[in-house]
Write a protein that holds these residues in place. Structure first.
Motif, PDB file in Angstrom:
ATOM      1  N   LEU A   4       0.848  -1.184   0.000  1.00 27.25           N
ATOM      2  CA  LEU A   4       0.000   0.000   0.000  1.00 27.25           C
ATOM      3  C   LEU A   4       0.884   1.235   0.000  1.00 27.25           C
ATOM      4  CD1 LEU A   4      -2.591  -1.044   2.718  1.00 27.25           C
ATOM      5  CD2 LEU A   4      -2.934  -1.026   0.249  1.00 27.25           C
ATOM      6  N   GLY A   5       0.374   2.309  -0.578  1.00 22.35           N
ATOM      7  CA  GLY A   5       1.103   3.565  -0.589  1.00 22.35           C
ATOM      8  C   GLY A   5       0.993   4.284   0.748  1.00 22.35           C
ATOM      9  N   THR A   6       1.853   5.253   0.951  1.00 20.47           N
ATOM     10  CA  THR A   6       1.867   6.015   2.203  1.00 20.47           C
ATOM     11  C   THR A   6       0.537   6.726   2.432  1.00 20.47           C
ATOM     12  OG1 THR A   6       4.250   6.308   2.000  1.00 20.47           O
ATOM     13  CG2 THR A   6       3.115   7.771   3.526  1.00 20.47           C
ATOM     14  N   ILE A  12      -5.574   4.687   6.719  1.00 26.66           N
ATOM     15  CA  ILE A  12      -5.826   3.575   7.639  1.00 26.66           C
ATOM     16  C   ILE A  12      -5.460   4.000   9.051  1.00 26.66           C
ATOM     17  CG2 ILE A  12      -5.066   1.261   8.307  1.00 26.66           C
ATOM     18  CD1 ILE A  12      -4.740   0.678   5.286  1.00 26.66           C
ATOM     19  N   PHE A  13      -4.275   4.608   9.211  1.00 24.13           N
ATOM     20  CA  PHE A  13      -3.811   5.048  10.531  1.00 24.13           C
ATOM     21  C   PHE A  13      -4.809   6.025  11.151  1.00 24.13           C
ATOM     22  CE2 PHE A  13      -1.498   7.857  13.384  1.00 24.13           C
ATOM     23  CZ  PHE A  13      -0.800   6.947  14.175  1.00 24.13           C
ATOM     24  N   VAL A  24      -1.784   4.847  17.562  1.00 22.83           N
ATOM     25  CA  VAL A  24      -2.691   3.719  17.381  1.00 22.83           C
ATOM     26  C   VAL A  24      -2.360   2.730  18.480  1.00 22.83           C
ATOM     27  CG1 VAL A  24      -3.259   1.755  15.898  1.00 22.83           C
ATOM     28  CG2 VAL A  24      -2.992   4.022  14.902  1.00 22.83           C
ATOM     29  N   SER A  25      -3.360   2.444  19.311  1.00 23.71           N
ATOM     30  CA  SER A  25      -3.146   1.499  20.402  1.00 23.71           C
ATOM     31  C   SER A  25      -3.046   0.084  19.846  1.00 23.71           C
ATOM     32  CB  SER A  25      -4.295   1.576  21.408  1.00 23.71           C
ATOM     33  OG  SER A  25      -5.472   1.007  20.845  1.00 23.71           O
ATOM     34  N   LEU A  26      -2.501  -0.802  20.627  1.00 24.23           N
ATOM     35  CA  LEU A  26      -2.396  -2.191  20.194  1.00 24.23           C
ATOM     36  C   LEU A  26      -3.778  -2.819  20.035  1.00 24.23           C
ATOM     37  CD1 LEU A  26       0.731  -3.478  22.130  1.00 24.23           C
ATOM     38  CD2 LEU A  26       0.561  -2.477  19.848  1.00 24.23           C
ATOM     39  N   GLU A  27      -4.738  -2.368  20.823  1.00 24.81           N
ATOM     40  CA  GLU A  27      -6.109  -2.856  20.668  1.00 24.81           C
ATOM     41  C   GLU A  27      -6.658  -2.443  19.302  1.00 24.81           C
ATOM     42  OE1 GLU A  27      -5.029  -1.196  23.411  1.00 24.81           O
ATOM     43  OE2 GLU A  27      -5.128  -2.812  24.898  1.00 24.81           O
ATOM     44  N   GLU A  28      -6.406  -1.195  18.904  1.00 24.22           N
ATOM     45  CA  GLU A  28      -6.855  -0.712  17.596  1.00 24.22           C
ATOM     46  C   GLU A  28      -6.132  -1.454  16.477  1.00 24.22           C
ATOM     47  OE1 GLU A  28      -7.884   3.904  18.828  1.00 24.22           O
ATOM     48  OE2 GLU A  28      -5.793   3.313  18.515  1.00 24.22           O
ATOM     49  N   LEU A  60       4.158   2.620  10.045  1.00 22.21           N
ATOM     50  CA  LEU A  60       4.753   2.321   8.734  1.00 22.21           C
ATOM     51  C   LEU A  60       5.803   1.218   8.850  1.00 22.21           C
ATOM     52  CD1 LEU A  60       5.264   5.848   7.130  1.00 22.21           C
ATOM     53  CD2 LEU A  60       3.538   4.139   6.543  1.00 22.21           C
ATOM     54  N   HIS A  61       6.622   1.296   9.884  1.00 20.95           N
ATOM     55  CA  HIS A  61       7.651   0.266  10.094  1.00 20.95           C
ATOM     56  C   HIS A  61       6.991  -1.094  10.347  1.00 20.95           C
ATOM     57  CE1 HIS A  61      11.454  -1.511  11.181  1.00 20.95           C
ATOM     58  NE2 HIS A  61      10.886  -1.975  12.278  1.00 20.95           N
TER      59      HIS A  61
END
Length: 160
Positions: A4-6, A12-13, A24-28, A60-61
């Motif tokens: 996917l592109g940035t 999404i983020f 973004v939490s780990l739950e999310e 992103l990473h």
């Protein structure tokens, strides 16, 4: 996995970051992974990531580690340095195909593609026209949907 592109990843983020705090939490994140059939517990994610939330660069990473072959068949994370053979690539593509083949009929329709893109926060009016165009571009038998071989061709061209 299709790269996917940035811009897509930014959308999404932002859709995942419901409270707008830039994290973004780990739950999310786990909610998103479940939507695309990658199963982890929040504890597994925290152990793998080492922190309770991700900023956009870290997101992103994380995405890069997954798209470089970082998911195993069981859904666990593995090192991006791992070599995946052709058999593994076929397995990953089959798993990705299942994510899009919502009714399990062996084909991906425009509606199914739209549904998955919507769940990922990537659907808008322009995307609808792109879904039809994407299906048409790789639909070699002109039946209006993608079978696994057509999907595989599309993904291998996209990944290269």
């Amino acid at each position: 996995m299709c790269r996917l592109g940035t811009g897509d990843l930014r959308r999404i983020f932002e859709n995942l970051d419901r409270n707008g705090d830039g994290q973004v939490s780990l739950e999310e994140l786990n909610w998103l992974l479940e939507k695309i059939c990658v199963h982890h517990s929040v504890d597994e994610l925290e152990s793998s990531i080492g922190k309770p939330s991700l900023n956009f660069d870290e997101f992103l990473h994380f995405y890069d580690s997954l798209s470089l072959g970082g998911t195993t068949r069981s859904g666990g994370l593995e090192s991006p340095e791992g070599n995946e053979g052709d058999g593994d690539q076929e397995t990953y593509l089959a798993e990705a195909f299942k994510v899009f083949d919502l009714n399990d009929d062996g084909f991906i329709s425009c509606e199914e593609l739209q549904s998955v893109l919507s769940r990922l926060g990537l659907w808008d009016e322009r995307s609808g026209r792109d879904c039809n165009n994407m299906i048409r571009a790789y639909d070699t038998n002109s039946d209006g949907r993608l079978d696994f071989e057509e999907f595989k061709s599309m993904m291998l061209i996209t990944i290269s």
